[in-house]
Structure formats: structure tokens, C-alpha cells
Design an enzyme around this catalytic site. Structure first.
Site: not given
Lengths: 365, 326
Positions: B58, B60, B82-83, B129
Site C-alpha cells: 500500500l 502510491e 485506488q482513489f 473520495h
């Protein structure tokens, strides 16, 4: 239930040549005469080139650069173990590594002289350009490692360099972790030269060693006398062999010292004591290695003189080439933005050429 | 073939490109066994194995940084943030390397990679998000930024992005992921990057929009058209950068009126650039000021306050009317 010990970790330290050039016979790597001389030449070339760059910079003939004097063993030793099929992912203080890789010195000069041509290495493959953003190249090495393994290149490894400052960056931790999880064939070498510009190691980290940071990622680690070219070769060779055998990454901490400034834009007397520098000058990697060669009857004053003349001649020729104007159209920058042409870029290219024309007319008037 | 959602269409592009080209691989958080949090990567792990569909740690920056390394070695990684709200952690790698390798090595090395990321609001999601931050990426020289608006163009643009020689940020309007279906042909379909699409021709007014705002914009345009008999041209930008300025300018020269609809905040945004381009190239053709219907320059509110934050069909309709009536 009593609390019980779960894991124990240790960090070992490797030195092959002591500060007086005496070799540990048990640890002495099996290197031919030619290899030993190649390594020594690499270090001498790096030192002489570095000193020439300093003069060029002071004369206004070169931009700001990051000297590597004092760190030649840490950069050159591992290069002797690196094969052509391997990847080299440098930071910005491995002049000796680039030169031993076969990058012509004029290309290095072009980089620090402000030309992108300095990142183009004719005939030298698998060598990434100097990375200026501290630590940002480390994940690239992990990705390259994944890629070569994925493509079935079984005998290929990746070697990357960075400094002690980089170990505070997220990209160091992310790159090391990815490589470890992927069991990627990567050798990470931290040149711990004690200073990140003006920040001493004790303000960078309070870990007992930098090497131990690799333990957290589950990879073998080794702390090495970074001013000992034989130890650096030995450590890197073992790590590269392990990577090639599919046993994953290794982290090597090279204990060394930056004898000069961070870059030509700072004055180390502002942040560190002269006495400290003197102490490290006595551990000069070149002197130590020369003594070793002498003890093996491979070296003498005459050979030293010949080598220095040869190296200086090479440097003179390369400086001349660097200072020969490049015949490249000024709007090349517009060709390189993307792989496909675009109307806004073409519009601006036309503006740019018009502006150059206009300014040239003005200069001629 | 039955009609598809955008999620299915993107998945089809990934399947087909991975089958076509062995160098294409997918990596990101939860993209393998879990098939992506939106199921965009469904079936890929099963079809192509763990070595080409990589569940990463995890991180980025690590995801993009290692993707850059893979791309330099000749692979074509398609990585997933992921977002988009978490993508800023990889901005250093994107700006510092992905957009620059071609220039700094004078073409010796390039970064043929795609960064996929769901973006935008309207799905009542958690903080971070719901943002539309395409301008952050589009500002960077060398970057390519693509935003599809429906299943069919999502598939065709993603194929182009994967085959592109440079780094492409592929922003997926998650509000549109399952909002509607379209026919997506089974056989290969590629749309060129850098080209906008005139989805509806007209002579009285031009609307430029992209992403999730396209549907709302088309609804508003058809409402105004039916109520007032106005002939409205609608342009789907698709490629945020490089931008198809010619298509916009050609249209504005024809209609003399322009409305730009974007979900993102207004300040220093894609709509700002479109206004500037019109100013440079079509100012004297204008019959009215260019109107911008956008999000506000405030921090994207939590979802219970989000509805009146985003442009609405009504707001777009008012923008069109105001511009027609000027």
C-alpha cells in the site's frame, strides 16, 4: 505467559583492507591483476575528474555539481562486479560508477553543464541518468528488478545508489519494501557519507546503523567500510550473485565521507569542523588501495606517474569535447515533450523560433 | 454482445490488451484476488496470473515508481491508484520522472505506462473520495490526461493509453462506472488520444464538457433545445491534455457562444485554459462571454453537502440560457 524474545537481528561490518592497506587474507577477493588495476584506474579517474570539475566550475565553465572526492571506493568497487546486462540506477554522487560503466566523461560534464545530452550514453545500455530528486530512483530500481525477473533474464541484477539523506525519504522505504516483497534482484547501496548538505547523520536518524533499516524489510544487510574498495567489491559481488540466483535484494551501507562540499553551491566550513575532515582524509580510499597494490608488487611510483598522465590526457580530451559547441537545433525541446506531435506545442515552437530570430536581430543590430 | 457498464468496458480493454501484448501488466492495491475495489480488474488474475496482475504493498509513490522502472525495462504497466484522492503521494514520481524521462534522456528512455484512477463525486463517498483534480496533472508538461465519459469511449481510450509511448493518467468518473450501459463492440476499437469528439452538432452555442458531467450536460442541452428550438453543439473533451483546441475553436467560431461545464473547482482549471484558448484564437467571433459552470473553489464538502456543490442539470440549463440570451 512471560514475554519471550521473538526475533534477534544483527548487523555485521565488513572491512578487507585496513586503513594502512593491510589485507585480510581470509576476506581478500579473488581478483586478477587486470581487475585490480581497472578498479584503481577507475578511482584515480574519478578523483582527477572530480578535481577538474571543481576547477571548471570555479572558472564558470561548468554548472553546480556534487563532488564525490573521498567516495571513490564506494562507487567503483561495486562497479567491478556489475555486468553489462545489469542495470545501474545512480543518484548523483557516483562519478566513479558512471565512468567505470563506460560513460564518457564529456557526457557527465554535459549533464552538469546544463545539457540533456549528458543523459545520453552512446554504447552504454541499461544505465539510468543521474537522479537529482533524493531517493526517487530507488523505486525505479525495484521496478526494473521486477521487470528483468518477469522477462526471464535470469542472470540480470539491478544496482542502485543513494545517500544517507535518502534513507529518510518515503521512496527509500517504499522501494526497499517492494523489492523485498517481490524478491527482486536488486542491490541497494547507501553511501553513508555522514552529511546531507548541512544535516549530520545524528539529525537524520537515531538508528544505530543505516544498514538495520534493511532488516525491517526482511532483506540481508551488511555495513561495509566504504573507503575500502575491496570490501565494497566483495559485498556487492556477493549481493549481486545472490540477486542473480533469485534470492532477492540486499542492502549495503557503505560508511564513507564526503571530503568536499555537498555541491559547489555550499561551504562546508559553515556546518562542520575541519578536524573531522582531516580525520577522514587519513582514510583516503585511493591511498589505501595504492598501498595494497604496492604490497602485491603491482604498483610503484613510475606506474602511478604514468597512470596520472594517461588519465589527465583523457580528461583534457573529454573537456575539449564537452566545450565543443553542440550542433543541435534550439527547438529540440519541443520535439521531446511527448511521443506524438501536438498543436499547442507546435504553436509554441513557432513562437519560440520567432522570438529567437527577433532576439538575434536585436543582438546583431 | 449485451450492453456494458463502464466498469465492464474498462475490464474488457484490460483483458484484450493483456491478451494481445505480453508486456502489459496490471498492478496496484487489491487489483488481484479482490479484483479491484470497483471490480474493474475482475478475472484478470485468473486469466493472466499473479506475475502480471500484481497486488502491491500500500504505497502510491512506490506503485508509480516501480511502474516507471518496469516501463524503462520495456514493460507496459497499467497501475491503479485506488482513489484519485490518494494519488498525490505519487505526484513526485509523476512530475519528477514519468513526464520527464523522454526529454531528459532525449528519447533514449520513455515511460509507456498508464495510471488509472477513479475520480469525482456523486456517489456519497468518504472524505478524499470525491475530488476532480485533473488540472493538477494536466498542468505538467509532457503529461497526458484522459477522461472518458461512457463505456464505449472508456474502452477505446484505455486501449490507446496502453499503447501510447508515454505516461497517461486515465481518470475514471466513478459516478459513471455503473450509471448507464452502452453497446461496446467486441472487436478492437481505439480512439486517438488528443482528440475531442463532437457528440452533437449545432449552430447556436457550443458546450464543452467531459467525464461525469457529459450526461448532465447532454440532458440540459436537449431540454433547452426542445424548449427554445436552439441548436446546440456539444463537445466531449475526452483528452484533457494534450487538448484538442482546434475542435473547440472551430466550433466556437461557428456558434459564437460557449459554455464550459466541469465538475472541478473553477480557479486555474481546465475551463480556465479553454477560456484562454478562445481568447487567443476566437475572441472576435464571440457573441457572449464564455460561461463556466463548475464546482466551487472550496474544499469538496462531505457527501451530505455534496449535491448542491456539483453542477446540476438545472445550473447547466441556466448557464446555457444566459449565454444564449446575452
Amino acid at each position: 505467559m512471560p514475554i519471550r524474545d521473538k526475533h534477534e537481528f544483527k548487523v555485521s561490518f565488513l572491512q578487507v583492507l585496513d586503513e594502512d592497506g593491510r589485507v585480510d587474507k581470509q576476506l581478500e577477493p579473488d581478483l586478477s591483476r587486470d581487475q585490480l588495476l581497472e578498479l584503481y584506474r577507475g578511482m584515480v579517474l574519478a578523483r582527477e575528474a572530480d578535481q577538474r570539475m571543481l576547477r571548471l566550475q570555479r572558472q564558470g565553465r561548468l554548472g553546480t555539481f556534487s563532488p564525490s572526492t573521498g567516495q571513490e571506493a564506494a562507487a567503483c568497487g561495486p562497479l567491478l562486479a556489475l555486468g553489462k546486462a545489469d542495470w545501474l540506477v545512480p543518484a548523483f554522487r557516483e562519478l566513479g560508477a558512471l565512468l567505470m560503466r563506460g560513460v564518457p566523461f564529456n557526457r557527465v560534464l554535459r549533464f552538469w553543464g546544463g545539457w540533456e545530452e549528458g543523459n545520453v550514453f552512446p554504447g552504454v545500455d541499461r544505465t539510468l541518468p543521474i537522479a537529482v530528486i533524493v531517493g526517487s530512483q530507488i523505486p525505479h530500481a525495484a521496478g526494473l528488478g521486477y521487470a528483468v525477473r518477469h522477462r526471464g533474464e535470469k542472470d540480470t541484477a539491478v544496482l542502485t545508489f543513494f545517500g544517507d539523506g535518502a534513507t529518510s525519504e518515503g521512496d527509500f522505504h517504499e522501494g526497499m519494501n517492494f523489492a523485498a516483497v517481490w524478491k527482486a534482484p536488486v542491490v541497494f547501496i547507501c553511501q553513508n557519507n555522514q552529511w546531507a548538505i548541512s544535516t549530520p547523520l545524528n539529525k537524520q536518524t537515531v538508528s544505530e546503523s543505516i544498514a538495520q533499516k534493511g532488516l525491517a524489510y526482511g532483506m540481508p544487510v551488511l555495513q561495509v567500510d566504504g573507503n575500502d574498495a575491496l570490501a565494497m567489491y566483495r559485498a556487492a559481488k556477493e549481493a549481486l550473485d545472490r540477486a542473480r540466483a533469485g534470492d532477492g535484494p540486499t542492502f549495503i551501507e557503505a560508511i564513507t565521507y564526503r571530503l568536499m562540499m555537498h555541491t559547489t553551491a555550499d561551504d562546508p566550513s559553515k556546518y562542520r569542523a575541519e578536524g573531522e575532515v582531516d580525520q577522514w582524509e587519513r582514510r583516503d580510499p585511493l591511498v589505501r588501495f595504492r598501498k595494497y597494490l604496492g604490497s602485491k608488487r603491482l604498483w610503484n611510483a613510475q606506474k602511478e606517474e604514468q597512470l596520472r598522465v594517461e588519465v589527465k590526457q583523457y580528461i583534457d580530451d573529454q573537456v575539449k569535447e564537452y566545450e565543443t559547441p553542440i550542433d543541435v537545433k534550439p527547438d529540440i525541446i519541443f520535439d521531446l515533450v511527448r511521443g506524438i506531435a501536438h498543436e499547442l506545442i507546435e504553436e509554441q515552437r513557432a513562437e519560440f523560433l520567432h522570438r529567437l530570430n527577433d532576439e538575434n536581430e536585436d543582438a546583431d543590430a | 454482445m449485451p450492453k456494458m457498464t463502464m466498469v465492464q468496458a474498462i475490464n474488457l480493454a484490460l483483458h484484450q490488451e493483456m491478451s494481445r501484448d505480453e508486456s502489459v501488466l496490471v498492478l496496484g492495491q487489491d487489483v488481484g484476488v479482490n479484483e479491484g475495489v470497483f471490480r474493474v480488474t475482475a478475472g484478470l488474475s485468473e486469466a493472466f496470473g499473479e506475475s502480471r496482475v500484481i497486488d502491491t504493498p500500500l504505497a502510491e509513490s512506490g506503485i508509480l515508481g516501480t511502474s516507471i522502472g518496469m516501463a524503462l525495462a520495456g514493460l507496459r504497466p497499467v497501475c491503479e491508484m485506488q482513489f484519485s484522492g490518494f494519488s498525490y503521494l505519487m505526484m513526485g514520481q509523476f512530475e519528477g520522472h514519468a513526464t520527464r524521462f523522454r526529454t531528459r534522456t532525449m528519447g533514449t528512455y520513455t515511460c509507456p505506462l498508464v495510471v488509472r484512477m477513479p475520480y469525482g463525486g456523486g456517489v456519497r463517498a468518504l472524505e478524499h473520495h470525491s475530488e476532480s483534480r485533473e488540472a493538477l496533472y494536466a498542468h505538467l508538461p509532457g503529461a497526458k490526461v484522459v477522461i472518458p465519459s461512457g463505456p464505449r469511449n472508456a474502452r477505446a481510450l484505455l486501449v490507446a493509453a496502453i499503447r501510447d509511448p508515454d505516461a497517461v493518467v486515465f481518470m475514471e468518473p466513478k459516478r459513471s462506472y455503473r450509471a448507464f450501459r452502452e453497446h461496446v463492440p467486441e472487436q478492437e476499437e481505439v480512439m486517438p488520444l488528443g482528440k475531442a469528439q463532437i457528440v452533437q452538432e449545432g449552430t447556436d452555442l457550443t458546450i464543452v464538457s467531459w467525464g461525469a458531467m457529459m450526461r448532465m450536460t447532454l440532458d440540459a442541452a436537449s431540454l433547452v433545445a426542445s424548449q427554445r428550438g436552439a441548436s446546440i453543439e456539444v463537445i466531449d473533451l475526452l483528452s484533457i491534455s494534450p487538448m484538442d483546441v482546434s475542435t473547440i475553436i472551430g466550433s466556437v467560431k461557428k456558434t459564437g457562444r460557449c459554455v464550459i461545464v466541469q465538475e472541478a473547482p473553477r480557479f486555474v482549471s481546465i475551463s480556465s485554459e479553454i477560456v484562454a484558448q478562445i481568447n487567443d484564437k476566437a475572441l472576435l467571433y464571440l457573441e457572449a462571454p464564455v460561461k463556466r459552470v463548475t464546482g466551487y473553489d472550496v474544499v469538496t464538502p462531505y457527501f451530505s453537502r455534496e449535491t448542491p456543490y456539483f453542477p446540476s442539470p438545472r445550473l447547466i440549463q441556466r448557464g446555457i440560457e444566459q449565454t444564449l440570451d446575452f
